[in-house]
Each structure stands twice: as structure tokens, then as C-alpha cells.
Design an enzyme around this catalytic site. Structure first.
Site, short mmCIF file in Angstrom:
data_model
loop_
_atom_site.label_atom_id
_atom_site.label_comp_id
_atom_site.label_asym_id
_atom_site.label_seq_id
_atom_site.Cartn_x
_atom_site.Cartn_y
_atom_site.Cartn_z
CG HIS A 1 11.05 -2.35 4.82
ND1 HIS A 1 9.69 -2.35 4.68
CD2 HIS A 1 11.38 -3.55 5.35
CE1 HIS A 1 9.22 -3.51 5.11
NE2 HIS A 1 10.22 -4.26 5.52
CE1 TYR B 1 8.62 5.00 3.48
CE2 TYR B 1 7.01 6.77 3.51
CZ TYR B 1 7.52 5.62 4.05
OH TYR B 1 6.95 5.07 5.17
CB ALA C 1 1.19 -0.09 6.22
CD GLU D 1 10.87 -7.59 5.60
OE1 GLU D 1 11.57 -8.49 6.11
OE2 GLU D 1 10.09 -6.86 6.25
N PRO E 1 0.78 -1.23 0.00
CG PRO E 1 -0.22 -1.17 2.09
CD PRO E 1 0.45 -2.10 1.13
CG ASN E 2 -0.40 4.28 1.19
OD1 ASN E 2 -1.37 4.76 0.60
ND2 ASN E 2 -0.50 3.74 2.39
NE ARG F 1 9.77 5.88 9.18
CZ ARG F 1 8.83 5.71 8.23
NH1 ARG F 1 8.98 4.78 7.32
NH2 ARG F 1 7.77 6.50 8.21
CG ASN G 1 8.41 -1.90 0.54
OD1 ASN G 1 7.82 -2.11 1.62
ND2 ASN G 1 9.01 -0.76 0.27
NE ARG H 1 3.72 6.30 1.93
CZ ARG H 1 4.07 5.09 2.32
NH1 ARG H 1 4.66 4.27 1.48
NH2 ARG H 1 3.80 4.69 3.53
C1 DQA Z 1 8.07 1.00 4.15
C2 DQA Z 1 8.09 1.17 5.68
C3 DQA Z 1 6.74 0.89 6.29
O1 DQA Z 1 6.79 1.07 7.69
C4 DQA Z 1 5.71 1.86 5.72
O2 DQA Z 1 4.43 1.56 6.24
C5 DQA Z 1 5.70 1.87 4.25
C6 DQA Z 1 6.96 1.81 3.52
C7 DQA Z 1 9.39 1.42 3.50
O3 DQA Z 1 9.57 1.11 2.32
O4 DQA Z 1 10.22 2.08 4.14
O5 DQA Z 1 4.64 2.02 3.63
O6 DQA Z 1 7.87 -0.39 3.85
#
Ligand code: DQA
Length: 145
Positions: A99, A22, A76, A97, A9-10, A106, A73, A17
Site C-alpha cells: 500500500h 498517494y 479498496a 501486499e 481500482p483507481n 488512516r 496492491n 488521485r
Molecule cells: C491503497 C490504500 C487503500 O485503502 C485505498 O483504497 C487505495 C490505495 C494504498 O495504496 O495506499 O486505493 O491500497
């Protein structure tokens, strides 16, 4: 060999964003980088992004016997989903995985990942470059085993 680059998501809103966290590059820039790296390695690439947990689970299930490795990735859902790691275990496809941000530096709630225990590696805090590292790691893992 075929890899799936999967984003939760997102992440479709990359660039827009929270760019201070990011980065300023958008989702298409991310896909172009992944495509370039896969191309160099001679790996076929598919991408998938969804804002819905069940859709991500369905896609992981669809990978069975079609995809050799997944760069994921979970965004959330990293911190909330049991269904995503369960699906990864079910299909037994190696997953790295990724991020963009350093989730360990964080908020407290971001420090726990349900996906890490089923991933062959977790890369965080390296921005888009983390995806390149993930693709190369997955490739080495699959070709050297
Ligand atoms: C994320 C880190 C997550 O905590 C966050 O909710 C994201 C992006 C990252 O790429 O740093 O949506 O996965």
C-alpha cells in the site's frame, strides 16, 4: 523467474488521485520503477491493473504455473474482498501486499485487510519505494528457500 505487478481500482490514476496521499508520480512511473528493479534482478515482469474485482480474480487464476510471485496492491478491495485472497490461496503463489499510504494511520475501515493473512509480507506507507522493497523481498524469498 517471472513476477506480476498487480494493482487494483483507481491506481491507474496515480499522480492525479489525491496526490497528498498517494504522491505525484503516475502509474507509468510506478511501472518504470518496477521494471528497473526486476531488470536488475534478472526477473521477467508483467503488469496488470483493473478496476474490477472479478477481473483481478481471473488474472490471479491465470497466473497458475506461469508466475512465480505477485506484488499486489488490491487498493479498496483490500478492505472488502474475500474472493481475491481466496484466489491467491487457490493458486499458492507467494504474494507481497503493498500500500502506498499507511493504511493503519488512516480511517478505521482501512485498518483491516482481507489480503494480509495470505500475503508473505505487507508493506505500507512507503509510497512507490514500497513496490521496490516488495520485489526485492519476493526475490529473496524465492531464491533463498
Ligand atoms: C491503497 C490504500 C487503500 O485503502 C485505498 O483504497 C487505495 C490505495 C494504498 O495504496 O495506499 O486505493 O491500497
Amino acid at each position: 523467474m517471472k513476477f506480476l505487478i498487480m494493482n487494483g481500482p483507481n491506481l491507474n490514476l496515480l499522480g492525479l488521485r489525491e496526490p497528498e496521499i498517494y504522491g505525484k508520480q503516475d502509474y507509468n512511473a510506478l511501472l518504470s520503477l518496477c521494471q528497473k528493479v526486476c531488470g536488475e534482478l534478472g526477473v521477467e515482469m508483467e503488469s496488470y491493473q483493473s478496476n474490477h474485482e472479478g477481473a483481478l480474480v481471473d488474472k490471479i487464476q491465470d497466473c497458475y504455473q506461469k508466475i512465480d510471485g505477485i506484488v499486489l496492491n488490491p487498493a479498496a478491495y483490500t478492505h472488502t474482498s474475500v474472493a481475491i485472497p481466496d484466489a491467491l490461496k487457490a493458486v499458492s503463489i507467494p504474494c507481497v501486499e503493498v500500500h502506498l499510504s499507511d493504511i493503519n494511520a488512516r480511517e478505521e475501515f482501512r485498518k483491516h485487510s482481507f489480503v494480509s493473512p495470505v500475503a508473505i509480507k505487507t508493506i505500507c506507507g512507503k509510497g512507490l519505494a514500497g513496490y521496490e522493497e516488495a520485489i526485492r523481498y519476493l526475490y529473496r524469498y524465492l531464491t533463498e528457500k
